[in-house]
Design a protein around this motif. Structure first.
Motif, mmCIF file in Angstrom:
data_model
loop_
_atom_site.group_PDB
_atom_site.id
_atom_site.type_symbol
_atom_site.label_atom_id
_atom_site.label_comp_id
_atom_site.label_asym_id
_atom_site.label_seq_id
_atom_site.Cartn_x
_atom_site.Cartn_y
_atom_site.Cartn_z
ATOM 1 N N THR A 221 22.189 43.710 49.898
ATOM 2 C CA THR A 221 23.280 43.260 49.040
ATOM 3 C C THR A 221 23.679 41.851 49.453
ATOM 4 O O THR A 221 23.586 41.473 50.623
ATOM 5 N N LEU A 222 24.123 41.076 48.468
ATOM 6 C CA LEU A 222 24.633 39.730 48.710
ATOM 7 C C LEU A 222 25.858 39.523 47.844
ATOM 8 O O LEU A 222 26.006 40.141 46.780
ATOM 9 N N ASN A 223 26.750 38.665 48.300
ATOM 10 C CA ASN A 223 27.932 38.355 47.516
ATOM 11 C C ASN A 223 28.192 36.859 47.549
ATOM 12 O O ASN A 223 27.776 36.172 48.486
ATOM 13 N N GLY A 224 28.888 36.386 46.535
ATOM 14 C CA GLY A 224 29.216 34.962 46.491
ATOM 15 C C GLY A 224 30.408 34.716 45.586
ATOM 16 O O GLY A 224 30.430 35.161 44.433
ATOM 17 N N THR A 225 31.412 34.042 46.105
ATOM 18 C CA THR A 225 32.574 33.685 45.295
ATOM 19 C C THR A 225 32.189 32.563 44.338
ATOM 20 O O THR A 225 31.743 31.510 44.776
ATOM 21 N N LEU A 226 32.367 32.796 43.055
ATOM 22 C CA LEU A 226 32.112 31.730 42.090
ATOM 23 C C LEU A 226 33.388 30.923 41.867
ATOM 24 O O LEU A 226 33.343 29.694 41.796
ATOM 25 N N CYS A 227 34.531 31.620 41.803
ATOM 26 C CA CYS A 227 35.790 30.884 41.640
ATOM 27 C C CYS A 227 36.960 31.717 42.128
ATOM 28 O O CYS A 227 37.270 32.760 41.542
ATOM 29 N N ALA A 228 37.594 31.266 43.226
ATOM 30 C CA ALA A 228 38.871 31.822 43.680
ATOM 31 C C ALA A 228 39.959 30.932 43.082
ATOM 32 O O ALA A 228 40.025 29.739 43.378
ATOM 33 N N MET A 229 40.785 31.510 42.222
ATOM 34 C CA MET A 229 41.604 30.701 41.317
ATOM 35 C C MET A 229 42.580 29.765 42.016
ATOM 36 O O MET A 229 42.668 28.582 41.679
ATOM 37 N N THR A 230 43.370 30.268 42.953
ATOM 38 C CA THR A 230 44.444 29.434 43.484
ATOM 39 C C THR A 230 43.909 28.202 44.208
ATOM 40 O O THR A 230 44.362 27.078 43.977
ATOM 41 N N ARG A 231 42.962 28.391 45.104
ATOM 42 C CA ARG A 231 42.442 27.233 45.841
ATOM 43 C C ARG A 231 41.716 26.266 44.908
ATOM 44 O O ARG A 231 41.749 25.050 45.123
#
Length: 430
Positions: free
Chosen positions: A382-392
């Protein structure tokens, strides 16, 4: 959890991996001892069970005198079998706990050390020189007030510290970012998901979050449920207890969800604004793939994150996170850090982790592979990746693209999602 065969066959490799994280090798010794105890318990139980079965066959053939002795032995043996079975169960629990205490083995390329020992892989774009433009940049808190975009005072009044309202163009900007991120993911072949924010303990344990950040997790009082800090958790558990068809891999999901974090241990850090908050929304990429494709998929996730930041016209750098700063489930992690002008430094905006088979072993997720006419099941990654964390991301956009009059230029890629608007205008005079 790690592959038990690696622990048994290459314990020194596991010790070296722990040392890379700054941890002692005691966990390896405990796990090996627990494994030995477990194996002995299995043998003891099987031997007594076999004797019990043998006695059961002898009793019908025995003479009356022999039968009395055999029945007495059978009665005593039944208690011994029961005790041996209980001991085997206890040893199995202890073995699994010991094995689960060992974090994933860090990749060979991952730097050794702690939080400050990362390696900068590249820098993209040039941070703006506001002094050359003749004005001092405002931080996102001041810009948020001028634009009517961020209301911290009412957030604190309603919910407490580290909460906020996004209002007006602030709310519109988040919605635009969500749509831009989801559109990019869909065009790259991801399946869009709206993921639950409440999960059972198995999902938290299976992803390593109760090992990694138990103090940072919100638990619902009176319920066997947790609020997630990332949609990685429900998406990792999405296929728990399933055998997938290897031919369908990779499975790529882009999940939107609110994220909740207690921010335990962050007292005094980032108390101003919306850099570090208790709740934010996020679009997360999550992938199931074969072990031999995991590293290449990790690079693809990083490339998608970079492409998104470039659409937002942000200056950023990519770092290879050091082993001691990895979560327990990660084999390797890259962070993309955007330049925040008023802080004069780069801050994490996105990250992507390769968890190899660590989470799938815990969650009992396998794939069915075909070897000619033979079929077998085996672990997957499994792999994960943040595409967009809104506040930052909103912080980075407002501060990077601000203008002297308090307005903010809208990156071209976002304009269609904001009705063609090119500039966010202040509603309050600076």
């Amino acid at each position: 959890m790690i592959d038990p065969r690696i622990l048994r066959d290459e314990p020194d490799r596991v010790r070296a991996a722990l040392a890379k994280r700054g941890l002692s090798g005691e966990a390896v010794d405990r796990a090996l001892a627990a494994d030995a105890t477990r194996r002995k318990a299995i043998v003891d139980f099987e031997e007594k069970r076999a004797e019990q079965k043998q006695l059961g066959k002898l009793i019908p053939k025995a003479s009356p005198d022999e039968k009395a002795d055999l029945l007495a032995r059978t009665k005593a043996l039944a208690a011994e079998v029961k005790a041996a079975e209980a001991a085997q169960g206890e040893a199995e629990v202890a073995w699994k706990a010991a094995l689960a205490s060992i974090p994933n083995l860090a990749s060979e390329h991952t730097p050794a050390g702690g939080e400050e020992d990362f390696v900068v892989l590249e820098e993209v774009g040039t941070p703006r020189d506001f002094s050359a433009e003749g004005f001092e940049p405002r931080d996102h808190v001041e810009l948020g007030k001028l634009l009517g975009a961020i209301d911290l005072e009412r957030g604190a009044k309603v919910s407490g510290s580290r909460f906020y309202f996004l209002t007006g163009v602030g709310a519109q900007l988040e919605r635009a970012l969500v749509n831009l991120a989801m559109d990019q993911a869909r065009e790259a072949g991801f399946t869009e998901v709206i993921a639950p924010s409440l999960v059972k303990p198995r999902a938290m344990e299976g992803t390593g979050f109760l090992d990694q950040a138990a103090d940072d997790v919100y638990r619902i009082e009176g319920e066997d449920l947790f609020l997630v800090g990332t949609s990685e958790v429900p998406m990792a558990a999405y296929h728990s207890d399933e055998i997938l068809d290897a031919e369908t891999l990779p499975l790529r999901y882009a999940a939107f969800s609110p994220c909740f974090r207690r921010e335990a241990g962050s007292h005094g850090k980032d108390t101003r604004g919306i850099i570090r908050v208790h709740w934010f929304d996020k679009v997360e990429m999550f992938v199931y793939t074969t072990l031999d494709q995991a590293e290449a998929e990790h690079q693809r996730l990083l490339a998608w994150e970079k492409a998104f930041l470039e659409k937002l016209e942000l200056a950023y750098r990519v770092i290879d996170v050091a082993a001691g700063d990895l979560g327990p489930s990660a084999n390797a992690k890259y962070d993309c850090e955007a330049w925040i002008p008023t802080q004069g430094k780069y801050r994490e905006l996105t990250s992507t982790s390769n968890c190899t088979d660590f989470q799938t072993r815990r969650l009992d997720i396998r794939a069915r592979f075909s070897d000619g006419e033979q079929q077998r099941t085996g672990p997957i990654a499994t792999l994960n990746g943040t595409l967009c964390a809104m506040t930052r991301t909103i912080v980075a956009i407002l501060e990077t693209h601000q203008q002297a009059d308090g307005s903010v230029r809208v990156p071209a890629a976002l304009q269609p999602y904001l009705g063609g608007r090119e500039v966010l205008e202040p509603i309050v005079k600076p």
